[in-house]
Design an enzyme around this catalytic site. Structure first.
Site, PDB file in Angstrom:
ATOM      1  N   ALA A  74       0.828  -1.210   0.000  1.00 48.65           N
ATOM      2  CA  ALA A  74       0.000   0.000   0.000  1.00 48.65           C
ATOM      3  C   ALA A  74       0.861   1.257   0.000  1.00 48.65           C
ATOM      4  O   ALA A  74       0.640   2.180  -0.800  1.00 48.65           O
ATOM      5  CB  ALA A  74      -0.933  -0.004   1.211  1.00 48.65           C
ATOM      6  N   GLU A  75       1.860   1.314   0.874  1.00 53.58           N
ATOM      7  CA  GLU A  75       2.689   2.519   0.945  1.00 53.58           C
ATOM      8  C   GLU A  75       3.512   2.700  -0.324  1.00 53.58           C
ATOM      9  O   GLU A  75       3.699   3.823  -0.794  1.00 53.58           O
ATOM     10  CB  GLU A  75       3.597   2.513   2.169  1.00 53.58           C
ATOM     11  N   THR A  76       3.971   1.618  -0.903  1.00 55.44           N
ATOM     12  CA  THR A  76       4.745   1.708  -2.134  1.00 55.44           C
ATOM     13  C   THR A  76       3.896   2.290  -3.268  1.00 55.44           C
ATOM     14  O   THR A  76       4.318   3.228  -3.959  1.00 55.44           O
ATOM     15  CB  THR A  76       5.289   0.325  -2.540  1.00 55.44           C
TER      16      THR A  76
END
Length: 123
Positions: free
Chosen positions: A47-49
């Site tokens: 998700a953060e990537t």
């Protein structure tokens, strides 16, 4: 940009990338907890990537996108195959960008819902 990063070690592949939407996938194998299920932290990394890449594209080449807040709700387990994440822009301003990230399994079932906010600043 991908070489030697956590995203590379996790096997994340980008399928689509733009300032409003980034799509990527990640194998479950190699990203599990001891019970053989996808690790919640691996979902957060995916998700953060995806959200960070979208925010960086939105920010432009002379600016940085720095994650300042992430949350994740894990809905169901995944034990094989790939999970796919879709980061969709909720807000794209000059100093902040926020993305909703939906992660699904190969059957299209929601595995995780996440939200990421990135601060945008000059290099």
């Amino acid at each position: 940009m991908h070489d030697g990063t956590l995203a590379q070690r996790m096997g994340i592949e980008f399928l689509e990338a733009g300032p409003e939407r980034v799509v990527g996938r990640m194998p479950v194998t190699g990203n599990t907890q001891p019970y053989g299920l996808l690790h919640g932290g691996a979902s957060a990394v995916l998700a953060e990537t995806l959200g960070s890449v979208a925010a960086a594209i939105h920010a432009g080449p002379d600016r940085l996108a720095l994650g300042i807040e992430i949350n994740a709700t894990h809905h169901r387990a995944a034990s094989s195959g790939y999970v796919t994440g879709v980061a969709t822009r909720l807000h794209g301003g000059r100093t902040l960008a926020t993305y909703d990230i939906e992660i699904t399994d190969e059957q299209g079932r929601r595995v995780c819902t996440s939200r990421l906010t990135c601060m945008l600043r000059d290099r």
